[in-house]
Design an enzyme around this catalytic site. Structure first.
Site, short mmCIF file in Angstrom:
data_model
loop_
_atom_site.label_atom_id
_atom_site.label_comp_id
_atom_site.label_asym_id
_atom_site.label_seq_id
_atom_site.Cartn_x
_atom_site.Cartn_y
_atom_site.Cartn_z
N GLY A 4 0.81 -1.23 0.00
CA GLY A 4 0.00 0.00 0.00
C GLY A 4 0.83 1.26 0.00
CB SER A 13 -0.44 3.92 -4.42
OG SER A 13 -1.42 3.32 -3.59
NE ARG A 14 -4.93 5.71 -2.39
CZ ARG A 14 -5.86 5.48 -1.48
NH1 ARG A 14 -6.25 6.44 -0.67
NH2 ARG A 14 -6.43 4.29 -1.36
CB VAL A 24 -2.50 -7.60 1.00
CG1 VAL A 24 -1.32 -6.74 0.60
CG2 VAL A 24 -3.62 -6.78 1.62
CG ASN A 38 1.17 1.42 4.84
OD1 ASN A 38 0.99 2.17 5.79
ND2 ASN A 38 0.68 1.67 3.62
CE1 TYR A 56 -8.07 0.84 10.37
CE2 TYR A 56 -8.08 1.94 12.51
CZ TYR A 56 -7.48 1.70 11.28
OH TYR A 56 -6.29 2.31 10.99
CB ALA A 90 -11.67 -6.51 15.82
CE LYS A 108 -4.86 -0.89 11.10
NZ LYS A 108 -3.77 -1.13 10.14
CB ILE A 168 -1.58 9.99 9.99
CG1 ILE A 168 -1.00 9.26 11.22
CG2 ILE A 168 -0.46 10.47 9.06
CD1 ILE A 168 -0.11 10.08 12.12
P1 NDP Z 1 -4.75 5.37 2.59
O1 NDP Z 1 -6.20 5.03 2.47
O2 NDP Z 1 -4.29 6.75 2.31
O3 NDP Z 1 -3.89 4.35 1.66
C1 NDP Z 1 -4.16 2.97 1.73
C2 NDP Z 1 -3.16 2.21 0.88
O4 NDP Z 1 -3.43 0.81 1.00
C3 NDP Z 1 -3.22 2.55 -0.59
O5 NDP Z 1 -1.93 2.44 -1.12
C4 NDP Z 1 -4.13 1.43 -1.15
O6 NDP Z 1 -3.91 1.18 -2.55
C5 NDP Z 1 -3.66 0.26 -0.31
N1 NDP Z 1 -4.61 -0.84 -0.20
C6 NDP Z 1 -5.88 -0.79 0.26
N2 NDP Z 1 -6.43 -2.02 0.19
C7 NDP Z 1 -5.49 -2.86 -0.30
C8 NDP Z 1 -5.45 -4.25 -0.61
N3 NDP Z 1 -6.51 -5.06 -0.42
N4 NDP Z 1 -4.31 -4.77 -1.11
C9 NDP Z 1 -3.23 -3.97 -1.31
N5 NDP Z 1 -3.20 -2.67 -1.04
C10 NDP Z 1 -4.32 -2.12 -0.54
O7 NDP Z 1 -4.34 4.91 4.07
P2 NDP Z 1 -3.30 5.54 5.12
O8 NDP Z 1 -2.04 5.91 4.43
O9 NDP Z 1 -4.00 6.54 5.93
O10 NDP Z 1 -3.07 4.25 6.05
C11 NDP Z 1 -1.95 3.38 5.92
C12 NDP Z 1 -1.96 2.44 7.13
O11 NDP Z 1 -1.90 3.23 8.33
C13 NDP Z 1 -3.20 1.58 7.24
O12 NDP Z 1 -2.85 0.29 7.70
C14 NDP Z 1 -4.04 2.30 8.28
O13 NDP Z 1 -4.92 1.43 8.96
C15 NDP Z 1 -2.95 2.84 9.19
N6 NDP Z 1 -3.38 3.99 10.01
C16 NDP Z 1 -3.75 5.19 9.45
C17 NDP Z 1 -4.14 6.26 10.24
C18 NDP Z 1 -4.54 7.60 9.68
O14 NDP Z 1 -4.95 8.48 10.47
N7 NDP Z 1 -4.41 7.84 8.39
C19 NDP Z 1 -4.22 6.11 11.70
C20 NDP Z 1 -3.83 4.82 12.20
C21 NDP Z 1 -3.43 3.81 11.36
P3 NDP Z 1 -4.73 2.07 -3.69
O15 NDP Z 1 -4.04 3.41 -3.71
O16 NDP Z 1 -4.49 1.32 -4.96
O17 NDP Z 1 -6.14 2.13 -3.26
#
Ligand code: NDP
Length: 254
Positions: free
Chosen positions: A20, A22-23, A70, A96, A161, A163, A165, A194
């Site tokens: 993950g 890409s963003r 994944v 991630n 969510y 559960a 984590k 974040i």
């Molecule tokens: P985003 O929604 O900005 O990005 C999610 C990323 O995961 C993207 O690259 C997406 O790909 C990819 N993704 C989603 N589903 C799948 C899948 N089934 N297989 C492969 N890749 C997948 O999320 P964040 O950057 O905010 O979060 C990243 C991590 O941090 C996560 O695990 C989240 O739970 C955790 N987190 C985030 C917080 C926050 O406040 N932002 C707080 C606490 C934890 P695509 O671009 O192609 O959709």
């Protein structure tokens, strides 16, 4: 260790796999690890344009983007075999990729429960099971799971969510026990709020309420998380395993 060594984190020439990337947080992790000298392969689900943009914007570094869900165990194995064939090893895995689907339990759709658990938990199992044999053979490696404060702190509308984590934290501790004899460390970084697409709704709905619960009174940036991952991957963290490192501005204490 002499202070002269403090400029060398030991990551240069290493190979990292970030799911993950890409963003959001994943992208920042990719960029920090690549800037530290690692060859970084990252995956994305469907957002090919965003993935290509990450590669384009960082042309001076060694970064490869690969589509992968994944949740697909076979796809995870294929990707890891391809990566090892190309690079010869995997030094660091960052789990991630994650999704969120908040709602009170009584109105949660079955699909919201399944999607969150299958992505956040089963996804981490799938890719880690593919990578671990290579690290075990090398008797070295680092695994960093991106968890959340929700894994330990209750949150309304977050049963699925939280559960997922909480499970990832338990996965981290048990895998740390299993892999320590092979020289592999397993840790988690637990972000607070974040600034990414994932947290946009909650930040926009109640900005003051969110800020008031963060001791440091600011929303975290993806780089805050990426630097913690860099530390856990670096040679400075060689004696840390089974740890859940909260990077949340003091959120979990409020
Ligand atoms: P985003 O929604 O900005 O990005 C999610 C990323 O995961 C993207 O690259 C997406 O790909 C990819 N993704 C989603 N589903 C799948 C899948 N089934 N297989 C492969 N890749 C997948 O999320 P964040 O950057 O905010 O979060 C990243 C991590 O941090 C996560 O695990 C989240 O739970 C955790 N987190 C985030 C917080 C926050 O406040 N932002 C707080 C606490 C934890 P695509 O671009 O192609 O959709």
């Amino acid at each position: 260790m002499s202070s002269a060594n403090l400029t060398d984190a030991g990551l240069s020439g290493g190979v990292a796999l970030v799911t993950g990337g890409s963003r959001g947080i994943g992208r920042a992790i990719v960029e920090v690890l690549a800037a530290a000298g690692m060859s970084v392969t990252f995956t994305y689900l469907e957002n090919a344009a965003a993935a290509m943009e990450v590669v384009e914007a960082n042309k001076q570094f060694k970064i490869t983007a690969e589509p992968l869900d994944v949740r697909n165990a076979g796809g995870c194995s294929e990707l890891v075999e391809k990566l090892v064939e190309r690079e010869g090893k995997v030094d660091l895995l960052v789990n991630n990729a994650g999704v969120i689907r908040d709602n009170p339990l009584t109105i949660l759709e079955e699909e919201d429960v399944r999607l969150v658990l299958e992505t956040n938990v089963t996804g981490a199992f799938n890719i880690t099971r593919a990578v671990a044999p290579h690290m075990i053979a090398a008797r070295a490696g680092r695994i960093v799971n991106i968890s959340s404060v929700a894994g330990e702190k209750g949150g309304r509308g977050q049963t699925n969510y939280a559960a997922s984590k909480g499970a990832l934290n338990a996965f981290t501790r048990s895998l740390a026990v299993e892999l320590a004899p092979r020289g592999i460390t397993v840790n988690a970084v637990a972000p607070g709020v974040i600034e990414t697409e994932m947290s946009r709704e909650v930040r926009e709905r109640a900005p003051e309420a969110v800020l008031s619960r963060i001791l440091l009174r600011r929303i975290g940036q993806p780089a805050d998380i990426a630097h913690a991952v860099w530390f856990l991957a670096s040679r400075y963290a060689g004696y840390i395993t089974g740890e859940i490192l909260h990077v949340d501005g003091g959120f979990k204490m409020e």
